[in-house]
Motif scaffolding. Structure first.
Motif, short mmCIF file in Angstrom:
data_model
loop_
_atom_site.label_atom_id
_atom_site.label_comp_id
_atom_site.label_asym_id
_atom_site.label_seq_id
_atom_site.Cartn_x
_atom_site.Cartn_y
_atom_site.Cartn_z
N LEU A 1 61.07 73.81 53.51
CA LEU A 1 59.65 73.87 53.71
C LEU A 1 58.68 73.09 52.98
CD1 LEU A 1 57.75 75.82 55.45
CD2 LEU A 1 57.25 77.22 53.36
N ILE A 2 59.07 73.31 51.40
CA ILE A 2 58.33 72.37 50.56
C ILE A 2 58.55 70.72 50.80
CG2 ILE A 2 58.34 71.40 48.09
CD1 ILE A 2 59.23 74.43 47.56
N VAL A 3 59.86 70.56 51.38
CA VAL A 3 59.94 69.06 51.67
C VAL A 3 59.13 68.86 52.88
CG1 VAL A 3 61.77 67.39 52.54
CG2 VAL A 3 62.17 68.82 50.79
N ALA A 4 59.07 69.67 53.84
CA ALA A 4 58.31 69.22 55.07
C ALA A 4 56.94 69.12 54.57
CB ALA A 4 58.61 70.50 56.06
N ILE A 5 56.31 69.96 53.86
CA ILE A 5 54.92 69.85 53.62
C ILE A 5 54.58 68.63 52.66
CG2 ILE A 5 53.04 71.09 52.15
CD1 ILE A 5 54.08 73.64 53.07
N VAL A 6 55.53 68.29 51.98
CA VAL A 6 55.16 66.83 51.05
C VAL A 6 55.12 65.79 52.04
CG1 VAL A 6 56.16 65.50 49.26
CG2 VAL A 6 56.12 67.80 48.71
N ASN A 7 56.04 65.74 52.83
CA ASN A 7 56.14 64.67 54.09
C ASN A 7 55.03 64.77 54.80
OD1 ASN A 7 58.40 63.11 53.85
ND2 ASN A 7 59.65 64.92 54.36
N VAL A 8 54.55 66.00 55.26
CA VAL A 8 53.20 66.15 55.84
C VAL A 8 51.96 65.48 55.13
CG1 VAL A 8 51.60 67.79 56.94
CG2 VAL A 8 53.79 68.03 57.44
N LEU A 9 51.77 65.76 53.91
CA LEU A 9 50.79 65.07 52.97
C LEU A 9 51.15 63.61 53.03
CD1 LEU A 9 50.61 67.69 49.97
CD2 LEU A 9 48.95 67.35 51.82
N ASN A 10 52.30 63.27 52.86
CA ASN A 10 52.27 61.76 53.17
C ASN A 10 52.03 61.10 54.20
OD1 ASN A 10 53.58 61.48 50.44
ND2 ASN A 10 55.70 61.68 51.34
N PHE A 11 52.11 61.87 55.25
CA PHE A 11 51.89 61.42 56.78
C PHE A 11 50.37 61.50 57.03
CE2 PHE A 11 55.80 62.17 59.60
CZ PHE A 11 56.30 61.32 58.73
N ILE A 12 49.52 62.22 56.36
CA ILE A 12 48.13 62.21 56.49
C ILE A 12 47.48 61.26 55.93
CG2 ILE A 12 46.09 63.74 56.51
CD1 ILE A 12 47.70 66.22 56.41
N TRP A 13 48.02 60.93 54.65
CA TRP A 13 47.74 59.67 53.80
C TRP A 13 47.89 58.35 54.55
CZ3 TRP A 13 50.80 56.14 51.35
CH2 TRP A 13 50.00 55.30 50.55
N LEU A 14 49.22 58.44 55.06
CA LEU A 14 49.59 57.15 55.49
C LEU A 14 48.67 56.72 56.90
CD1 LEU A 14 51.98 55.06 55.06
CD2 LEU A 14 53.16 56.37 57.01
N ASP A 15 48.44 57.95 57.64
CA ASP A 15 47.72 57.85 58.71
C ASP A 15 46.27 57.34 58.41
OD1 ASP A 15 46.45 58.08 61.40
OD2 ASP A 15 45.88 60.32 60.84
N ARG A 16 45.57 58.08 57.30
CA ARG A 16 44.24 57.40 56.94
C ARG A 16 44.23 56.16 56.54
NH1 ARG A 16 42.09 62.80 53.88
NH2 ARG A 16 40.10 62.25 54.60
#
Lengths: 375, 87
Positions: free
Chosen positions: A63-78
């Motif tokens: 779960l923690i790995v997934a959430i960190v990846n999601v934060l990266n993805f949102i940043w990458l998207d923006r």
């Protein structure tokens, strides 16, 4: 060493630590609790308890790995949308790491906002819909291993959930129900139209998606992630099943509702689609979960078509997997910010009249390859 | 009482209560939510019988497709008839 053994060591150490404390307490206060502490300590040291706790710890790590990846993805998207639209994107909060902390700041803002439940909503559906949406989306990631050693496994040998790929797609398929529920229970015509559009779109793109996945199963002859990835040892499935790969990417883009297919939240016509009435952290969860589904889509495309964690041994397997998943996500985002939104009739025509025959053709190609004995 | 029996009792009670709620609920959308709960409980019961594939297909087909088709059926049909009968 796989994740299960690692977690097992930590849990055994923790149980020892706590049990020593409890036995010491039992010696110290025998007249208050009798041998309650000894009994509780023996229970905590039993095999079943340790196995359950180990799996829980594994889930927490994943779960923690997934959430960190999601934060990266949102940043990458923006950042990417900024570069494509010729501005900088977030850069002020966390200046030295490229504005990465902006997501944390936005999350904090959503956390402290008031959660409003409008007066005329249907309370059961309004409260239940985010729960179903978020939990079913996290369930997708429970079965996706980043490498044979990193995933939620159920025993020492590192065996993953049986039929893991099918389970991931089953969890993917729950979302239209919760979206329709959210759209209806908000008691607002924009949310209702958005929910109906979303459910119609997801239902019609699910069929070519699963047909393409069936062709992958046909070639690999296995339902589990490890089996599918091992079958791609010689050649990635993206090369023989090129049509299927394209259809898969388009369907995933439609499933996670990114822009050429984001009719459900078309902000020019429907205010914010089916999330209009949600605010505060409920909206934050919807927002985060849509990126989480993007991550799951990228990870599924990687595992099914791009050879999963296979790559030169210079970098660890997990990093290979994540690099490929990020590349798929960047392609989807590239499409998202370059292509205009389509109309409702066009989206359904594309799904039923173009992608369905292509997926069938892909299935025929896979069957032909299998019969010729190439796989 | 073993853990398996406890989990089975919980799932069976969940399936039965939600099946009853499908019939008894006033709001037809609540019936659909209860129906989905019933299907998921049945899928969990299949997992307890070591039939993972049936459980996964149950979720994929019933919760993913049948419930949504029923929802479309509810939303695209007239509801005034039922509401007038209720009074």
């Amino acid at each position: 060493m796989n994740l299960y053994e690692f977690c097992n060591i930590i849990i055994v150490w923790l149980v020892d630590l706590v049990n020593n404390l409890w036995y010491w307490l039992g010696d110290f206060l025998p007249w208050v609790f009798g041998d309650f502490f000894t009994w509780a300590g023996d229970l905590a040291a039993s095999d079943g308890h340790i196995a359950a706790m180990t799996i829980l710890l594994e889930v927490l790590v994943v779960l923690i790995v997934a959430i960190v990846n999601v934060l990266n993805f949102i940043w990458l998207d923006r950042k990417l949308s900024g570069r494509i639209f010729d501005f900088y994107g977030p850069y002020y909060v966390g200046y030295r790491i490229g504005g990465w902390l902006q997501n944390i700041a936005d999350g904090m803002k959503l956390f402290v906002k008031e959660i409003i439940t409008p007066k005329d909503v249907d309370r059961l559906g309004f409260v239940l819909a985010p729960v179903i949406f978020v939990s079913s989306s996290f369930l997708i990631l429970a079965t996706i291993p980043l490498s044979p050693n990193f995933g939620v496994s159920t025993n020492m040998d590192g065996d993953f959930v049986a039929a893991g790929v099918l389970f991931a797609f089953a969890a993917f398929a729950i979302a239209p129900f919760s979206i329709l529920l959210a759209g209806w229970s908000s008691n607002n015509k924009y949310t209702l139209i958005g929910g109906m559009r979303s459910a119609a779109q997801m239902m019609s793109y699910e069929i070519p998606l699963l047909l393409v996945v069936a062709s992958v199963f046909l070639l690999s002859g296995d339902f589990s992630f490890v089996g599918v990835v091992d079958a791609q040892h010689d050649v990635w499935f993206a090369i023989p099943l090129f049509i299927g790969f394209i259809v898969f990417l388009v369907c995933i883009a439609a499933e996670v509702e990114v822009t050429p297919f984001d009719l459900p939240e078309a902000e020019a016509e429907l205010v914010e689609g089916w999330t209009t009435e949600y605010c505060g952290m409920r909206f934050g969860f919807f927002m985060m979960t849509s990126y989480l589904r993007g991550y799951a889509g990228g990870a599924l495309a990687t595992a099914l078509f791009l050879g999963g964690w296979q790559g030169p041994a210079l970098i660890p397997d997990e990093i290979w997997f994540l690099i490929k998943a990020y590349c798929v996500f960047v392609v989807i985002e590239w499409m998202r910010w370059s292509v205009p939104r389509v109309r409702v009739d066009q989206i359904l025509n594309l799904g039923w009249k173009r992608l369905m025959p292509l997926a069938m053709l892909n299935l025929v190609i896979a069957a032909a390859l299998k019969t010729m004995g190439w796989f | 009482m073993t853990w398996e029996l406890f989990v089975f009792m919980f799932l069976a009670a969940s399936a039965l209560v939600s099946a009853l709620m499908v019939v008894r609920s006033r709001e037809i959308m609540h019936s659909v939510v209860a129906l989905a709960t019933c299907f998921v409980s049945m899928a969990c019961l299949y997992v307890m019988l070591n039939a993972e594939f049936v459980a996964i297909v149950q979720i994929l087909v019933y919760v993913g497709a049948v419930v949504v088709v029923i929802l479309f059926g509810i939303m695209l049909t007239k509801r005034e008839i039922m509401e007038s009968e209720r009074r």
